[in-house]
Motif scaffolding. Structure first.
Motif: not given
Ligand SMILES: [Zn+2]
Length: 199
Positions: A30, A87, A93, A114, A124-126, A139, A141-142, A148
């Motif tokens: 994202l 989602r 979130d 973050c 940010l990564y999902g 999957r 949280t971001w 992550n």
């Protein structure tokens, strides 16, 4: 969910994920600039983000981002906006953003804070590493790349190229270009997405 508690990052460092190898380029990103477009859009409408598989074009992740006005005034003095990211499975979130001045009057850049480490990030990564195999992902949280538990493909020499013969004499040993981040397609309405054939 804005925070998973202050003990969260530490609890992940106890070895549970030791040896896992997932590159951030394999995980939906994202980007802060997409959130900036949405927050700066005078129409104040949600944006739809779709991440398609780079190999077969199927939709692997989808999310809807929208400004989060209820958070106005609730944050610290240095943050300027928040948004919600939802989602298709209904999970939601809330993420804060920060406008940072660039040096020498080159304008401002919006960063995403973050939710886990509170550090402003460019994206940010999902998903995060988890599951049966060292390279499996689920999957999540971001969160930022660090929280992550993702790494760059180039870490650990994964992309090292060793040309043989004459080429190696000319070029030596080099690194290939870093793989591209997995960026979303951005739509400002479900109709637009349907027209593009992704819904
Ligand atoms: Zn983080």
């Amino acid at each position: 969910m804005v925070s998973r508690g202050s003990s969260y990052p530490e609890s992940r460092c106890e070895g549970r994920f030791f040896g896992r190898r997932v590159n951030c380029e394999q995980v939906p990103l994202l980007p802060a600039r997409v959130v900036a477009w949405m927050l700066d859009d005078p129409r104040t409408i949600p944006y739809l983000l779709i991440w398609k598989s780079l190999s077969d074009g199927t939709v692997k992740e989808a999310a809807r981002i929208a400004p989060y006005y209820e958070a106005a005034g609730r944050g610290g003095p240095d943050w300027t906006g928040a948004f919600e990211i939802k989602r298709h499975d209904g999970t939601e979130d809330f993420i804060r953003t920060l406008l940072r001045m660039l040096p020498r009057n080159r304008g401002r850049v919006r960063l995403l804070i973050c939710p886990h480490c509170s550090i402003p990030r460019r994206g940010l990564y999902g998903w995060e590493p988890s599951g049966r195999f060292t390279n499996s992902i689920v999957r999540s949280t971001w969160g930022c790349r660090k929280c992550n538990l993702l790494r760059y493909a180039s870490e650990g020499g994964a992309l090292l190229i060793r040309p043989r013969g004459t080429l190696s004499l000319v070029f030596g040993t080099g690194h290939s270009l870093r793989p591209e981040s997995w960026l979303p397609c951005v739509f400002t309405s479900p109709e637009e997405a349907a027209e593009a054939g992704v819904l």
